[in-house]
Every structure is written in structure tokens, then in C-alpha cells.
Design a protein around this motif. Structure first.
Motif, PDB file in Angstrom:
ATOM      1  N   GLN A  45       4.545  -2.463   9.905  1.00 15.46           N
ATOM      2  CA  GLN A  45       4.334  -3.654   9.631  1.00 15.46           C
ATOM      3  C   GLN A  45       4.980  -4.287   8.335  1.00 15.46           C
ATOM      4  O   GLN A  45       5.117  -5.393   8.102  1.00 15.46           O
ATOM      5  N   ARG A  46       5.647  -3.469   7.490  1.00 13.23           N
ATOM      6  CA  ARG A  46       6.561  -3.935   6.488  1.00 13.23           C
ATOM      7  C   ARG A  46       7.457  -5.236   6.846  1.00 13.23           C
ATOM      8  O   ARG A  46       7.726  -5.938   6.104  1.00 13.23           O
ATOM      9  N   TYR A  47       8.012  -4.845   7.978  1.00 12.57           N
ATOM     10  CA  TYR A  47       9.133  -6.155   8.381  1.00 12.57           C
ATOM     11  C   TYR A  47       8.667  -7.329   8.716  1.00 12.57           C
ATOM     12  O   TYR A  47       9.542  -8.252   8.418  1.00 12.57           O
ATOM     13  N   THR A  48       7.506  -7.451   8.821  1.00 12.82           N
ATOM     14  CA  THR A  48       6.897  -8.861   9.195  1.00 12.82           C
ATOM     15  C   THR A  48       6.084  -9.435   7.950  1.00 12.82           C
ATOM     16  O   THR A  48       5.484 -10.553   7.973  1.00 12.82           O
ATOM     17  N   MET A  49       6.126  -8.586   6.735  1.00  9.86           N
ATOM     18  CA  MET A  49       5.411  -9.258   5.544  1.00  9.86           C
ATOM     19  C   MET A  49       6.101 -10.322   5.261  1.00  9.86           C
ATOM     20  O   MET A  49       7.659 -10.561   5.171  1.00  9.86           O
ATOM     21  N   PRO A  50       5.664 -11.522   4.674  1.00 12.87           N
ATOM     22  CA  PRO A  50       6.340 -12.855   4.237  1.00 12.87           C
ATOM     23  C   PRO A  50       7.224 -12.839   3.093  1.00 12.87           C
ATOM     24  O   PRO A  50       7.906 -13.557   2.816  1.00 12.87           O
ATOM     25  N   ASP A  51       7.275 -11.678   2.256  1.00 13.51           N
ATOM     26  CA  ASP A  51       8.053 -11.600   0.938  1.00 13.51           C
ATOM     27  C   ASP A  51       8.312 -10.215   0.679  1.00 13.51           C
ATOM     28  O   ASP A  51       7.536  -9.169   1.193  1.00 13.51           O
ATOM     29  N   ASN A  52       8.902  -9.750  -0.380  1.00 12.58           N
ATOM     30  CA  ASN A  52       9.250  -8.531  -0.918  1.00 12.58           C
ATOM     31  C   ASN A  52       8.349  -8.102  -1.563  1.00 12.58           C
ATOM     32  O   ASN A  52       7.917  -6.689  -1.430  1.00 12.58           O
ATOM     33  N   ARG A  53       7.331  -8.738  -2.158  1.00 11.28           N
ATOM     34  CA  ARG A  53       6.061  -7.708  -2.517  1.00 11.28           C
ATOM     35  C   ARG A  53       5.610  -7.342  -1.368  1.00 11.28           C
ATOM     36  O   ARG A  53       4.796  -6.149  -1.910  1.00 11.28           O
ATOM     37  N   GLY A  54       5.120  -7.858  -0.450  1.00  6.98           N
ATOM     38  CA  GLY A  54       4.266  -7.091   0.719  1.00  6.98           C
ATOM     39  C   GLY A  54       5.146  -5.949   1.272  1.00  6.98           C
ATOM     40  O   GLY A  54       4.705  -4.965   1.573  1.00  6.98           O
ATOM     41  N   LYS A  55       6.422  -6.243   1.618  1.00  2.00           N
ATOM     42  CA  LYS A  55       7.631  -5.481   2.364  1.00  2.00           C
ATOM     43  C   LYS A  55       7.618  -4.302   1.195  1.00  2.00           C
ATOM     44  O   LYS A  55       7.366  -2.998   1.751  1.00  2.00           O
ATOM     45  N   ALA A  56       7.408  -4.307  -0.245  1.00  2.00           N
ATOM     46  CA  ALA A  56       7.472  -3.205  -0.943  1.00  2.00           C
ATOM     47  C   ALA A  56       6.336  -2.350  -0.931  1.00  2.00           C
ATOM     48  O   ALA A  56       6.332  -1.159  -0.828  1.00  2.00           O
ATOM     49  N   LEU A  57       5.022  -3.001  -0.642  1.00  3.26           N
ATOM     50  CA  LEU A  57       3.908  -2.247  -0.925  1.00  3.26           C
ATOM     51  C   LEU A  57       3.629  -1.459   0.283  1.00  3.26           C
ATOM     52  O   LEU A  57       3.257  -0.428   0.415  1.00  3.26           O
ATOM     53  N   LEU A  58       4.158  -2.065   1.573  1.00  4.44           N
ATOM     54  CA  LEU A  58       3.897  -1.384   2.699  1.00  4.44           C
ATOM     55  C   LEU A  58       4.863  -0.124   2.825  1.00  4.44           C
ATOM     56  O   LEU A  58       4.609   0.867   3.408  1.00  4.44           O
ATOM     57  N   THR A  59       6.127  -0.478   2.475  1.00  3.67           N
ATOM     58  CA  THR A  59       7.054   0.807   2.370  1.00  3.67           C
ATOM     59  C   THR A  59       6.433   1.797   1.381  1.00  3.67           C
ATOM     60  O   THR A  59       6.744   3.038   1.757  1.00  3.67           O
ATOM     61  N   ASP A  60       6.095   1.619   0.292  1.00  3.24           N
ATOM     62  CA  ASP A  60       5.523   2.449  -0.784  1.00  3.24           C
ATOM     63  C   ASP A  60       4.342   3.285  -0.081  1.00  3.24           C
ATOM     64  O   ASP A  60       4.352   4.533  -0.363  1.00  3.24           O
ATOM     65  N   ILE A  61       3.542   2.759   0.420  1.00  3.77           N
ATOM     66  CA  ILE A  61       2.223   3.212   0.905  1.00  3.77           C
ATOM     67  C   ILE A  61       2.575   4.048   2.249  1.00  3.77           C
ATOM     68  O   ILE A  61       2.115   5.096   2.338  1.00  3.77           O
ATOM     69  N   GLY A  62       3.317   3.367   2.879  1.00  5.69           N
ATOM     70  CA  GLY A  62       3.939   4.017   4.335  1.00  5.69           C
ATOM     71  C   GLY A  62       4.409   5.427   4.006  1.00  5.69           C
ATOM     72  O   GLY A  62       4.425   6.285   4.638  1.00  5.69           O
TER      73      GLY A  62
END
Length: 189
Positions: A45-62
Motif C-alpha cells: 500500500q505504501r506506493y499509493t499513499m499520496p505523500d511521503n508522510r504516508g509512504k514513510a509510515l507504511l514502509t516503517d510499519i511494514g
């Protein structure tokens, strides 16, 4: 991208063999609400987050969920170390042994193989984050069920720690959900 430390996030040092508990823990390895499903869900899901904030959070938790797979795997290994075939069969692990020997294989506690159908990704950040919050709550509930199934402090310590991480992840996803709800353009009604 990652710095791998060759140690677990929380120490696992189980001293007593318990094949029954190992079979139960497989649920958090390859089950619908387990760590593998969470890791792959978030990293997808991180790839379709609208900004780096979302991408970073999903990457960190994943990425952290990958570390949790390592903890669960270590627990299962320690609980089954040196088990005989007869002990595996008596614990209900005979069919697993027949197909996979003593290797871990991603299934749930009933032996149902892992499938990507366990998680949803629809490309809508709010819907995906709602799915993620639900996933964390379900994982928390499974950890609470597993905690109820043992009184071994060597097992309880890691399970309590993993349960707490589910709560932290839920809260982080909720914060991002609320931020996006307030700041992303909303569809027309």
C-alpha cells in the motif's frame, strides 16, 4: 534502505518445548491476521499513499512487521526444537511435517496456506488506512487469545510485547487517517 541488526526487537529465549503452543503461534506467522499479511499489506500500500508522510509510515510499519515475522519464527523454532516425529503427530502437526518437514511454511493454525486474499488494497488512502487499523486490531485480538493459551513467562513476554506493538501501529495509522481525512481533497457528494 534498511539497516539490519542481527538481533530480535524483543529477546526470545524459550526454554521448554511446547508443540501445542507452536501450532497456535503459526496463526501469527501465516494466518489472515498475522505478521506476514500485515507486512505485505503495508509494503504494498505504501506506493499509493499520496505523500511521503504516508509512504514513510507504511514502509516503517511494514518493515517492523517483517521483524515480527522473525520473532514469531524464532518462537516456533524454539518451541519445536528437537521434537520427534511422534511428538509432532501428537501435537497435530503431522500433516505439516508430511508436507514440509520441520521447515516453517506460511499457514494459519489450521494448516490453511497463506494467500494474498488476506489483505485488501484499493488505492484509496483512507480506505487502505481503515483496513490497516482493522488489521492491527485483529492482530491485537489474536495475540490476546494466544496469551490466554499459555502461562509460560518465556512465551508471554514476547507475546505481550508484540500485542503492544499492534496498539502502537493502530494509533499511528489512526493519526495518519485523521490527517488525510482533514487534508486530502474529498470526493464530491
Amino acid at each position: 534502505m534498511w539497516a539490519y541488526e542481527k538481533r530480535l526487537q524483543y529477546p526470545v529465549d524459550i526454554k521448554s518445548k511446547d508443540l501445542r503452543m507452536a501450532k497456535f503461534l503459526v496463526e501469527q506467522y501465516g494466518g489472515a491476521n498475522g505478521e506476514m499479511a500485515a507486512a505485505l499489506r503495508y509494503l504494498n500500500q505504501r506506493y499509493t499513499m499520496p505523500d511521503n508522510r504516508g509512504k514513510a509510515l507504511l514502509t516503517d510499519i511494514g518493515t517492523e512487521e517483517l521483524a515480527h515475522i522473525e520473532m514469531i519464527s524464532t518462537m516456533i523454532y524454539q518451541l519445536t526444537k528437537d521434537a520427534t516425529v511422534d511428538e509432532l503427530v501428537a501435537a497435530g502437526l503431522g500433516t505439516h511435517y508430511a508436507a514440509h518437514g520441520v521447515d516453517l511454511y506460511p499457514t494459519d493454525a489450521n494448516g490453511v496456506p497463506f494467500t494474498v486474499a488476506y489483505f485488501a488494497a484499493v488505492g484509496d488512502p483512507l480506505a487502505d488506512l481503515m483496513e490497516d487499523m482493522a488489521a492491527e486490531e485483529k492482530a491485537r485480538a489474536v495475540y490476546e487469545n494466544l496469551i490466554d493459551l499459555t502461562n509460560d513467562p518465556d512465551i508471554l513476554g514476547p507475546l505481550l510485547w508484540l500485542r503492544q506493538r499492534e496498539i502502537v501501529h493502530f494509533n499511528r495509522f489512526k493519526e495518519l487517517y485523521e490527517y488525510y481525512k482533514e487534508n486530502l481533497p474529498q470526493p464530491r457528494s
